[in-house]
Write a protein that holds these residues in place. Structure first.
Motif, PDB file in Angstrom:
ATOM      1  N   LEU A 400       0.821  -1.210   0.000  1.00  0.00           N
ATOM      2  CA  LEU A 400       0.000   0.000   0.000  1.00  0.00           C
ATOM      3  C   LEU A 400       0.859   1.266   0.000  1.00  0.00           C
ATOM      4  CD1 LEU A 400      -2.893  -0.846   2.453  1.00  0.00           C
ATOM      5  CD2 LEU A 400      -3.148  -0.016   0.116  1.00  0.00           C
ATOM      6  N   ARG A 401       2.006   1.200   0.670  1.00  0.00           N
ATOM      7  CA  ARG A 401       2.879   2.368   0.749  1.00  0.00           C
ATOM      8  C   ARG A 401       3.638   2.610  -0.542  1.00  0.00           C
ATOM      9  NH1 ARG A 401       5.888   3.582   6.071  1.00  0.00           N
ATOM     10  NH2 ARG A 401       4.201   3.399   7.591  1.00  0.00           N
ATOM     11  N   TYR A 402       3.704   1.581  -1.386  1.00  0.00           N
ATOM     12  CA  TYR A 402       4.538   1.660  -2.587  1.00  0.00           C
ATOM     13  C   TYR A 402       4.080   2.805  -3.486  1.00  0.00           C
ATOM     14  CZ  TYR A 402       7.008   0.219  -6.760  1.00  0.00           C
ATOM     15  OH  TYR A 402       7.827   0.183  -7.856  1.00  0.00           O
TER      16      TYR A 402
ATOM     17  N   SER B  11       8.111  -3.074  16.392  1.00  0.00           N
ATOM     18  CA  SER B  11       9.427  -2.560  15.994  1.00  0.00           C
ATOM     19  C   SER B  11       9.666  -2.844  14.521  1.00  0.00           C
ATOM     20  CB  SER B  11      10.521  -3.201  16.847  1.00  0.00           C
ATOM     21  OG  SER B  11      10.576  -4.581  16.588  1.00  0.00           O
ATOM     22  N   TYR B  12      10.280  -1.870  13.882  1.00  0.00           N
ATOM     23  CA  TYR B  12      10.648  -2.035  12.471  1.00  0.00           C
ATOM     24  C   TYR B  12      12.147  -2.174  12.392  1.00  0.00           C
ATOM     25  CZ  TYR B  12       5.990  -0.306  11.251  1.00  0.00           C
ATOM     26  OH  TYR B  12       4.649  -0.157  11.107  1.00  0.00           O
ATOM     27  N   THR B  13      12.608  -3.076  11.565  1.00  0.00           N
ATOM     28  CA  THR B  13      14.055  -3.149  11.353  1.00  0.00           C
ATOM     29  C   THR B  13      14.431  -2.174  10.249  1.00  0.00           C
ATOM     30  OG1 THR B  13      13.562  -5.065   9.997  1.00  0.00           O
ATOM     31  CG2 THR B  13      14.526  -5.497  12.140  1.00  0.00           C
ATOM     32  N   ILE B  14      15.379  -1.326  10.590  1.00  0.00           N
ATOM     33  CA  ILE B  14      15.896  -0.378   9.599  1.00  0.00           C
ATOM     34  C   ILE B  14      17.385  -0.641   9.481  1.00  0.00           C
ATOM     35  CG2 ILE B  14      15.982   2.035   8.883  1.00  0.00           C
ATOM     36  CD1 ILE B  14      13.970   2.546  11.218  1.00  0.00           C
ATOM     37  N   GLY B  15      17.775  -1.153   8.349  1.00  0.00           N
ATOM     38  CA  GLY B  15      19.177  -1.510   8.175  1.00  0.00           C
ATOM     39  C   GLY B  15      19.552  -2.573   9.201  1.00  0.00           C
ATOM     40  N   SER B  18      16.936  -1.400  14.802  1.00  0.00           N
ATOM     41  CA  SER B  18      15.484  -1.499  14.758  1.00  0.00           C
ATOM     42  C   SER B  18      14.875  -0.243  15.377  1.00  0.00           C
ATOM     43  CB  SER B  18      15.018  -2.748  15.500  1.00  0.00           C
ATOM     44  OG  SER B  18      15.186  -2.562  16.884  1.00  0.00           O
ATOM     45  N   TYR B  19      13.654   0.081  14.931  1.00  0.00           N
ATOM     46  CA  TYR B  19      12.996   1.282  15.402  1.00  0.00           C
ATOM     47  C   TYR B  19      11.687   0.894  16.060  1.00  0.00           C
ATOM     48  CZ  TYR B  19      10.674   5.783  15.422  1.00  0.00           C
ATOM     49  OH  TYR B  19      10.001   6.910  15.810  1.00  0.00           O
ATOM     50  N   LEU B  20      11.478   1.368  17.271  1.00  0.00           N
ATOM     51  CA  LEU B  20      10.286   1.000  18.018  1.00  0.00           C
ATOM     52  C   LEU B  20       9.200   2.039  17.753  1.00  0.00           C
ATOM     53  CD1 LEU B  20       9.785  -1.435  19.764  1.00  0.00           C
ATOM     54  CD2 LEU B  20      10.416  -0.076  21.780  1.00  0.00           C
ATOM     55  N   SER B  41       3.155  13.690  13.646  1.00  0.00           N
ATOM     56  CA  SER B  41       3.569  12.788  12.583  1.00  0.00           C
ATOM     57  C   SER B  41       4.675  11.873  13.100  1.00  0.00           C
ATOM     58  CB  SER B  41       4.071  13.626  11.407  1.00  0.00           C
ATOM     59  OG  SER B  41       4.350  12.810  10.334  1.00  0.00           O
ATOM     60  N   GLY B  42       4.590  10.608  12.798  1.00  0.00           N
ATOM     61  CA  GLY B  42       5.597   9.654  13.231  1.00  0.00           C
ATOM     62  C   GLY B  42       5.352   9.107  14.618  1.00  0.00           C
ATOM     63  N   SER B  43       4.225   9.455  15.221  1.00  0.00           N
ATOM     64  CA  SER B  43       3.981   9.005  16.589  1.00  0.00           C
ATOM     65  C   SER B  43       3.461   7.567  16.649  1.00  0.00           C
ATOM     66  CB  SER B  43       2.982   9.944  17.275  1.00  0.00           C
ATOM     67  OG  SER B  43       1.804  10.027  16.513  1.00  0.00           O
ATOM     68  N   GLY B  44       3.138   6.980  15.510  1.00  0.00           N
ATOM     69  CA  GLY B  44       2.723   5.574  15.495  1.00  0.00           C
ATOM     70  C   GLY B  44       1.239   5.366  15.241  1.00  0.00           C
TER      71      GLY B  44
HETATM   72  N1  LIG Z   1       7.535  -0.222   7.324  1.00  0.00           N
HETATM   73  C1  LIG Z   1       8.266   0.594   8.100  1.00  0.00           C
HETATM   74  N2  LIG Z   1       9.585   0.426   8.186  1.00  0.00           N
HETATM   75  C2  LIG Z   1      10.323   1.214   8.991  1.00  0.00           C
HETATM   76  N3  LIG Z   1       9.852   2.196   9.718  1.00  0.00           N
HETATM   77  C3  LIG Z   1       8.529   2.425   9.664  1.00  0.00           C
HETATM   78  C4  LIG Z   1       7.676   1.634   8.863  1.00  0.00           C
HETATM   79  N4  LIG Z   1       6.412   2.081   9.009  1.00  0.00           N
HETATM   80  C5  LIG Z   1       6.505   3.132   9.893  1.00  0.00           C
HETATM   81  N5  LIG Z   1       7.754   3.325  10.275  1.00  0.00           N
HETATM   82  C6  LIG Z   1       8.216   4.329  11.238  1.00  0.00           C
HETATM   83  O1  LIG Z   1       7.467   4.164  12.417  1.00  0.00           O
HETATM   84  C7  LIG Z   1       7.103   5.427  12.931  1.00  0.00           C
HETATM   85  C8  LIG Z   1       5.604   5.530  13.058  1.00  0.00           C
HETATM   86  O2  LIG Z   1       5.032   5.543  11.767  1.00  0.00           O
HETATM   87  P1  LIG Z   1       3.492   5.768  11.524  1.00  0.00           P
HETATM   88  O3  LIG Z   1       2.756   4.791  12.331  1.00  0.00           O
HETATM   89  O4  LIG Z   1       3.270   5.741  10.078  1.00  0.00           O
HETATM   90  O5  LIG Z   1       3.312   7.216  12.086  1.00  0.00           O
HETATM   91  P2  LIG Z   1       2.078   8.227  11.914  1.00  0.00           P
HETATM   92  O6  LIG Z   1       1.048   7.535  11.151  1.00  0.00           O
HETATM   93  O7  LIG Z   1       1.708   8.546  13.311  1.00  0.00           O
HETATM   94  O8  LIG Z   1       2.651   9.393  11.215  1.00  0.00           O
HETATM   95  C9  LIG Z   1       7.675   6.461  11.964  1.00  0.00           C
HETATM   96  O9  LIG Z   1       8.886   6.960  12.501  1.00  0.00           O
HETATM   97  C10 LIG Z   1       7.941   5.719  10.723  1.00  0.00           C
HETATM   98  O10 LIG Z   1       9.049   6.228  10.035  1.00  0.00           O
END
Ligand SMILES: Nc1ncnc2c1ncn2[C@@H]1O[C@H](COP(=O)(O)OP(=O)(O)O)[C@@H](O)[C@H]1O
Ligand SMILES: [Mg+2]
Lengths: 403, 227
Positions: A400-402, B11-15, B18-20, B41-44
Motif C-alpha cells: 500500500l505504501r509503494y 518494531s521495524y528493522t531499519i538496516g 530497529s525502530y520501536l 507525525s511519526g507518533s505511530g
Molecule cells: N515499514 C516501516 N519500516 C520502517 N519504519 C517504519 C515503517 N512504518 C513506519 N515506520 C516508522 O514508524 C514510525 C511511526 O510511523 P506511523 O505509524 O506511520 O506514524 P504516523 O502515522 O503517526 O505518522 C515512523 O517513525 C515511521 O518512520
C-alpha cells in the motif's frame, strides 16, 4: 472468488494495455505458429508419402538392380534387369508371389495435333496394371496381348486430357512418341498423388513396344513383386532373392547384385528422414516458446510492480494470497493463450499456403490446434507462476505504501 | 469489549538496527464507539491502525478482537476478518482507476461469499448512503477528491463491517469537503451503529467524535471522552 471473476479482472487489466499485451505475446505467437505450421506441413508430407504407398499396397516388394548399402538412396543406374530375366522370373514356379511387374521410364517428345511436348513415357511389363491397381476411366487398360504383339498402343493419365489433349477424350486418337505413331486405347482413373509420384500425367505403353521403338536394349530399372498375402511378405522376399540369384547366376559365396525391399521398409526410412527434419524445426519452435515465455515472466513482473498498490488494496479488503496468485496466473495464461490462438491461426494459414505451394494434400490439423492451446496454457502457467507467487506474498502494508 | 490491546509493541528493522514505533500500547474500545486518534507525525498512529485492522501484526503484546486473540490466526483467517469485519478508508483513496465507481465499490465482494445477485444491490445502497447513487458508471478520474473519498467510504461499508478504520481520510481534502466526509462518518455512526476509528491531525475533525486518543512517541499520552 470464482473463475468468471478472475477472467473479468484479467481481461480488464489486459485491455487497458493493449499494446503491451500484444508485444508480450509476440514470442508465443511465433512459437505456437511454428509448432502448428510444422505439424501441419509435416503431416501433409507424411500423408502424401503414405498415399503414394497406399496405391502400391502393403504386400509390395521392390527389387532394384545393384547393391544398395544404405537404406534409402538412388539405385545404381549402370545396373539393370533385362527383359529375359524378368520373363524367366515370371515363368518360374513360385509359392508366395502372385504378381511380378517391371517398369522403366524416360521423357520423350510427344506430338498430338499441333502440340509437341515432353512427356514421361513409362514402359510397363508383367502384372504392372494389376499390382498398381489401375482402372480404366475411358477405353481399356493395357493387356498381355498388347505386350506380346509389341502393339503401338498407349494408356494415358487423366491429367493429360486437359493438359495435352485439349480437353477431348483421346481414346482412338493417334499421337507420335519420338516420331513413332501410337494409338491411345484408354485413360486410367485418377490415382492418389504426392510430390514424389504423380502418375496421372504419365503415358504408359508395353515395355516390349518401348524397347523396340523408343530405346534400344531391354533394360528395366525396377521390378515390383506382390506377395500373396501381407503376412507372407518376408517369405516372398526370400523367394524373390533365391530365384533372382539363380536367374542372374550369382555364385554361392557372392553377395546379391540387386536389392530387395518391402514398402514398409521404404516408408520407415522416409519417415526417419522427415522425423529428423521436423525434430530440427521443432527445436526452433521450442526456443521461440522459451524466449516468449521469458518475455511473459518479464511483462508480468512489470505489471505486478505497476500494480503493487492495487495488490495492497486487494489484500486490505480481504484478498487471500491464493486470490492474488490466481489473479496473476490467470492473467499470464490469458496472455499466452491469446498469443497461442493468434499463433494457431497464422500457423494454419501458413501450412495451408505451404501445402498448396508444395502440392501436398491439405489436412485438418486438429491435434496441432490442441497442441498449440496446450503449449500456450502450459507456458503461461510455467512462466507466470514465479511472478504471481511474488505478488501473492507481498506484505499488504508495504504494498500500500509503494509509490 | 470489541477491541482490546494489551502492551502492544511494534518494531521495524531499519538496516542493521530497529525502530520501536509502538512502545506498549494499552487500549480498549467498545462496540459503536466513534474514536479519533491524534498525535504528531511519526507518533505511530498508522502503525496502530494497521494492527487494529489486522493488516500488520504486533512484535509484542496481544490483540483481542471480539474476544478472539488475533495473534493465533493464520494468513487466511486474517484475510477473512479484513474482508468481513473491517472497512478501510485511506488518505490516498486507493480506488482502481480502470474500474467504475460501482465496480470499485463491489470489490470486497470478490473475496466474500456474498451471493452474486445481492452484490450490485448492496453496492448501490452503499453509494446512495454517501450521496453518489447517480455516479455508478463513472470512472474515478471523472470525480472530485471529495467524491472519490466517498466512493472509498462506500466500499468500506458494503460488507457491513463492525469496524471502520480511516487513516487521515480528510488529509488530502479541503476543509469544506473534509467536513462533508466527516458528516458522512457521523451519520454512518448514528445510523449503522458501526465502530469508527479515524486518524486525524485536525482538532476540528476530532470534534466530530466521542473520544480522542493522543499518541506520542509510540505511547498513548491522553484519552478523553467528550460529552
Ligand atoms: N515499514 C516501516 N519500516 C520502517 N519504519 C517504519 C515503517 N512504518 C513506519 N515506520 C516508522 O514508524 C514510525 C511511526 O510511523 P506511523 O505509524 O506511520 O506514524 P504516523 O502515522 O503517526 O505518522 C515512523 O517513525 C515511521 O518512520
Ligand atoms: Mg500515518
Amino acid at each position: 472468488m470464482d473463475f468468471i471473476d478472475h477472467i473479468t479482472i484479467s481481461f480488464t487489466s489486459l485491455r487497458s494495455n493493449v499494446f503491451r499485451t500484444f508485444f508480450s505475446t509476440l514470442g508465443i505467437i511465433i512459437g505456437v505458429m511454428a509448432v502448428v505450421a510444422l505439424l501441419g506441413i509435416g503431416k501433409s508430407a507424411q500423408r502424401s508419402i503414405e498415399l503414394s504407398f497406399d496405391s502400391f499396397g502393403s504386400n509390395s516388394i521392390y527389387v532394384v538392380p545393384g547393391q544398395q548399402s544404405d537404406n534409402f538412396g538412388p539405385p545404381n543406374l549402370a545396373d539393370t534387369f533385362t527383359l529375359s530375366e524378368v520373363d524367366r522370373f515370371i515363368d518360374y514356379p513360385k509359392k508366395y508371389i502372385e504378381g511380378i511387374a517391371a517398369q522403366t521410364f524416360t521423357n520423350f517428345r510427344v506430338q498430338y495435333g499441333n502440340t509437341t511436348e515432353s512427356q514421361t513415357i513409362l514402359g510397363s511389363h508383367g502384372d504392372y496394371i494389376e499390382i498398381q491397381n489401375f482402372e480404366a476411366e475411358y477405353g481399356r487398360l493395357l493387356t498381355k496381348k498388347d505386350s506380346d504383339q509389341r502393339a503401338k498402343v498407349a494408356l494415358v493419365g487423366p491429367d493429360l486430357i486437359e493438359d495435352f489433349f485439349n480437353g477431348e477424350n483421346p481414346v482412338g486418337k493417334t499421337m507420335r512418341i519420338n516420331g513413332t505413331s501410337f494409338t491411345v486405347i484408354g485413360v486410367f482413373k485418377k490415382k492418389g498423388t504426392s510430390s514424389f509420384d504423380n502418375p496421372n500425367d504419365d503415358i504408359m505403353i508395353p515395355f516390349t513396344t518401348y524397347s523396340q521403338y523408343l530405346v534400344s536394349g531391354d533394360n528395366l530399372s525396377l521390378v515390383s513383386v506382390e506377395a500373396i498375402d501381407p503376412k507372407f511378405v518376408e517369405q516372398a522376399k526370400d523367394e524373390t532373392r533365391s530365384i533372382l540369384r539363380k536367374i542372374r547366376g550369382v555364385g554361392t559365396n557372392q553377395e546379391d547384385d540387386f536389392t530387395v525391399r518391402d514398402s514398409g521398409e521404404i516408408l520407415s526410412s522416409i519417415n526417419q528422414i522427415t522425423g529428423i527434419f521436423t525434430g530440427f524445426l521443432s527445436s526452433i519452435a521450442a526456443i521461440s516458446l522459451l524466449v516468449g515465455g521469458i518475455g511473459v515472466t518479464n511483462i508480468m513482473f512489470v505489471s505486478i510492480t505497476e500494480r503493487t498498490k492495487e495488490i495492497g488494496l486487494r489484500k486490505s479488503i480481504g484478498a487471500k494470497n491464493r486470490d492474488i496468485l490466481i489473479q496473476f496466473l490467470t492473467e499470464s495464461i490469458m496472455v499466452t493463450l491469446l498469443g497461442g490462438i493468434i499463433g494457431i491461426c497464422v500457423g494454419i494459414i501458413l501450412s495451408f499456403i505451404a501445402s498448396k505451394l508444395l502440392d501436398l494434400p491439405t489436412e485438418i490439423y486438429l491435434d496441432a490446434i490442441g497442441l498449440g492451446v496446450l503449449f500456450s496454457v502450459i507456458i503461461g502457467l510455467i512462466f507466470g507462476i514465479y511472478p504471481a507467487q511474488k505478488a501473492s506474498k507481498l506484505n499488504p502494508i508495504d504494498a500500500l505504501r509503494y509509490e | 469489549m470489541l477491541i482490546s490491546l494489551k502492551n502492544i509493541h511494534k518494531s521495524y528493522t531499519i538496516g542493521s538496527g530497529s525502530y520501536l514505533a509502538l512502545k506498549g500500547v494499552n487500549l480498549q474500545i467498545e462496540k459503536s464507539e466513534f474514536v479519533a486518534i491524534m498525535g504528531p507525525s511519526g507518533s505511530g498512529k498508522s502503525t496502530m491502525l494497521h494492527i487494529l485492522g489486522c493488516l500488520d501484526t504486533p512484535s509484542e503484546g496481544t490483540y483481542h478482537l471480539n474476544g478472539k486473540n488475533v495473534g493465533t490466526l493464520n494468513d487466511n483467517e486474517l484475510s477473512t476478518i479484513r474482508n468481513s469485519q473491517i472497512g478501510f478508508v485511506f488518505q490516498s483513496f486507493n480506488l482502481l482507476p480502470k474500474f467504475s465507481v460501482l465496480d470499485n465499490t463491489m470489490l470486497p465482494f470478490l473475496y466474500s461469499d456474498v451471493p452474486k445477485n445481492e452484490r450490485k444491490k448492496r453496492a448501490v445502497e452503499s453509494l446512495e448512503k454517501v450521496g453518489l447513487g447517480s455516479k455508478l458508471d463513472n470512472k474515478p478520474n471523472q470525480l472530485s477528491g471529495g467524491q472519490i473519498q466517498r466512493v472509498a467510504i462506500a466500499r468500506s461499508l458494503v460488507m457491513k463491517p463492525n469496524i471502520i478504520l480511516a487513516d487521515e481520510p480528510t488529509g488530502n481534502l479541503d476543509t469544506k469537503t473534509g467536513d462533508e466526509v466527516m458528516d458522512i462518518f457521523s451519520r454512518i455512526h448514528s445510523e449503522e451503529k458501526a465502530t469508527i476509528i479515524v486518524i486525524t491531525h485536525e482538532p476540528e475533525i476530532a470534534e466530530y467524535t466521542d473520544r480522542t486518543i493522543m499518541l506520542k512517541d509510540g505511547l498513548i499520552v491522553n484519552d478523553t471522552k467528550s460529552a
